[in-house]
Write an enzyme that holds these catalytic residues in place. Structure first.
Site, mmCIF file in Angstrom:
data_model
loop_
_atom_site.group_PDB
_atom_site.id
_atom_site.type_symbol
_atom_site.label_atom_id
_atom_site.label_comp_id
_atom_site.label_asym_id
_atom_site.label_seq_id
_atom_site.Cartn_x
_atom_site.Cartn_y
_atom_site.Cartn_z
ATOM 1 N N LYS A 53 -19.790 3.432 31.031
ATOM 2 C CA LYS A 53 -20.714 4.368 30.380
ATOM 3 C C LYS A 53 -21.536 5.122 31.427
ATOM 4 O O LYS A 53 -21.753 6.329 31.324
ATOM 5 C CB LYS A 53 -21.635 3.601 29.406
ATOM 6 C CG LYS A 53 -20.876 3.135 28.176
ATOM 7 C CD LYS A 53 -21.648 2.184 27.292
ATOM 8 C CE LYS A 53 -20.706 1.673 26.183
ATOM 9 N NZ LYS A 53 -21.294 0.671 25.311
ATOM 10 N N GLN A 97 -26.268 -3.107 24.622
ATOM 11 C CA GLN A 97 -24.857 -3.426 24.844
ATOM 12 C C GLN A 97 -24.519 -4.757 24.168
ATOM 13 O O GLN A 97 -25.115 -5.780 24.460
ATOM 14 C CB GLN A 97 -24.575 -3.512 26.355
ATOM 15 C CG GLN A 97 -23.129 -3.794 26.702
ATOM 16 C CD GLN A 97 -22.181 -2.672 26.276
ATOM 17 O OE1 GLN A 97 -22.468 -1.487 26.474
ATOM 18 N NE2 GLN A 97 -21.058 -3.030 25.675
ATOM 19 N N ASP A 120 -25.733 4.503 19.139
ATOM 20 C CA ASP A 120 -24.638 3.674 18.627
ATOM 21 C C ASP A 120 -24.538 3.751 17.103
ATOM 22 O O ASP A 120 -23.616 3.200 16.519
ATOM 23 C CB ASP A 120 -24.836 2.199 19.039
ATOM 24 C CG ASP A 120 -24.021 1.841 20.275
ATOM 25 O OD1 ASP A 120 -23.159 2.662 20.659
ATOM 26 O OD2 ASP A 120 -24.232 0.762 20.836
#
Ligand code: NAP
Length: 298
Positions: A53, A97, A120
Site C-alpha cells: 500500500k 490493517q 476501507d
C-alpha cells in the site's frame, strides 16, 4: 479462448489517471492526499500488504503515514490515535490493517474512524449507506471487482450472480453492490446445501471462501464469468517451493468459461488501486474539488 480479466493492467491504467488527477489539483489543495495505515502486531502477511500500500501511494503521489503499533498497545491508545487522525487535516483516508490480534475489539476501533476517512468502507455508517444504495465510501475488494467486470463491459444487470462467502470484508458488501447494480444475487456460505448445483446456475460466479482450489469445473456453467478472490500461498511437499493460488482450480475451469481472473494479478491489484481511489476521492471532497472518480465508485 477465454478472456483474462487482467487486474494488474487495469490497475496501471487507473494509477496513470490518479497521478494526473493529483498533479492537476495540487495547486489548489497545496498538499498531497494523505493516507494513514494503522498496523498492530507482527502478522507477516499484514507487513507485506502494508508495504504494498505504501509503494502504491508513492507511485501516484499520495503521502502515506504508517503507524506500526506493538501488540502490547492498549485498546484505548489505539482509539486515541484514531481520534487524533480523525482531526488531522493532512489525513484524508485511514485504515486499520486486518487482521489485528484477538485481544482488540476490532469493530469498536473501525466504528470510531470518521466515516469520511474510512477508505476501507467498513464503518457501519458506510455499510448502512451501501445497504440504502446511497453514495459513500465503498470497500475496496468488492469495488475493484465491479470495476474489473465493467472494464470488459460484462453486464451485471439481470445476470444470475452467485457469491461464495459472506464476510463483512468481501462477500456481504460485494453482494450488496451487485444487487444495487440490478444483478440477481445469491449469497452462499459454509452451511449452504448443494453449493455445486447453485454455483452451476451462475452467469457470474465469485469465489471468496478462503479455501484453496475449492471450485473446479464441475461448479461452473459453460460460458460463465468466474472471479477468484481467494489468495493462498501453497508450499510444495519438500518445502523447497511456494506458489500462489486462489479458491478456483483455474487450469480446470479456464477452458469452460467466457472470462476469468488470474491469481495473482486479478482481484488483488484492484483492491490496492481502489484504496488509492477512495483516498483521492476523500481529498477532492475535502477541498471542494469536483470529483473525477465517480465512475470508479459503485
Ligand atoms: P473469511 O472472513 O474467512 O470468510 C470466508 C467466507 O467463506 C465465510 O462466509 C465462510 O462461510 C465462507 N466459506 C468458507 N468455506 C466455505 C465452503 N467450503 N463453502 C462455501 N462457503 C465457504 O474470508 P474473507 O476475508 O472474506 O476472504 C476470503 C478470501 O479472499 C481469502 O482467501 C482472503 O485471503 C481473500 N481476500 C483477497 C483479497 C484480495 O485483494 N485479493 C482481499 C480480501 C480477501 P461462514 O460465514 O459460514 O463461515
Amino acid at each position: 479462448m477465454s478472456l483474462k480479466l487482467d487486474g494488474k493492467q487495469l490497475s496501471l491504467e487507473i494509477e496513470e489517471k490518479l497521478k494526473k488527477d493529483i498533479e492537476s489539483y495540487i495547486n489548489t489543495s497545496k498538499r498531497p492526499p494523505g493516507l494513514a495505515v494503522i498496523r498492530i502486531g507482527e502478522d507477516p502477511a499484514s507487513g507485506v500488504y502494508v508495504k504494498n500500500k505504501e509503494k502504491a501511494c508513492s507511485r501516484v503521489g499520495i503521502k502515506s503515514f504508517i503507524f506500526h503499533l506493538k501488540e502490547t498497545v492498549k485498546q484505548k491508545e489505539v482509539e486515541q490515535l484514531i481520534h487524533k487522525l480523525n482531526l488531522d487535516n493532512d489525513i484524508d483516508g485511514m485504515l486499520l490493517q486486518l487482521p489485528i490480534p484477538k485481544n482488540f475489539d476490532e469493530q469498536k476501533l473501525i466504528s470510531q474512524i470518521n466515516p469520511d476517512k474510512d477508505v476501507d468502507g467498513l464503518n457501519e455508517l458506510n455499510i448502512g449507506k451501501l445497504v440504502k444504495n446511497e453514495p459513500a465510501m465503498r470497500s475496496c475488494t468488492p469495488a475493484g471487482i465491479i470495476n474489473l467486470l465493467r472494464s470488459q463491459n460484462i453486464k451485471i444487470e439481470g445476470k444470475k450472480i452467485v457469491v461464495i462467502g459472506r464476510s463483512l470484508l468481501v462477500g456481504k458488501p460485494l453482494s450488496l453492490m451487485l444487487l444495487n447494480l440490478n444483478g440477481t444475487v445469491t449469497m452462499t456460505h459454509s452451511k449452504t446445501i448443494n453449493l455445486n448445483k447453485i454455483c452451476k446456475e451462475a452467469d457470474i460466479l465469485i469465489a471468496a471462501a478462503g479455501k484453496p482450489n475449492l471450485i473446479d469445473s464441475s461448479f461452473v456453467k459453460k460460458g460463465a464469468v468466474i472471479i477468484d478472490v481467494g489468495i493462498h500461498r501453497l508450499t510444495s511437499s519438500d518445502k523447497s517451493k511456494t506458489r500462489l493460488c486462489g479458491d478456483v482450480l483455474l487450469e480446470d475451469v479456464i477452458p469452460k468459461v467466457f472470462a476469468y481472473t488470474p491469481v495473482p494479478g486479478g482481484v488483488g491489484p484492484m483492491t490496492v488501486t481502489m484504496l488509492l481511489v477512495n483516498t483521492i476521492f476523500s481529498w477532492q471532497k475535502q477541498f471542494g474539488l469536483s470529483s473525477t472518480l465517480k465512475d470508479l465508485l459503485p
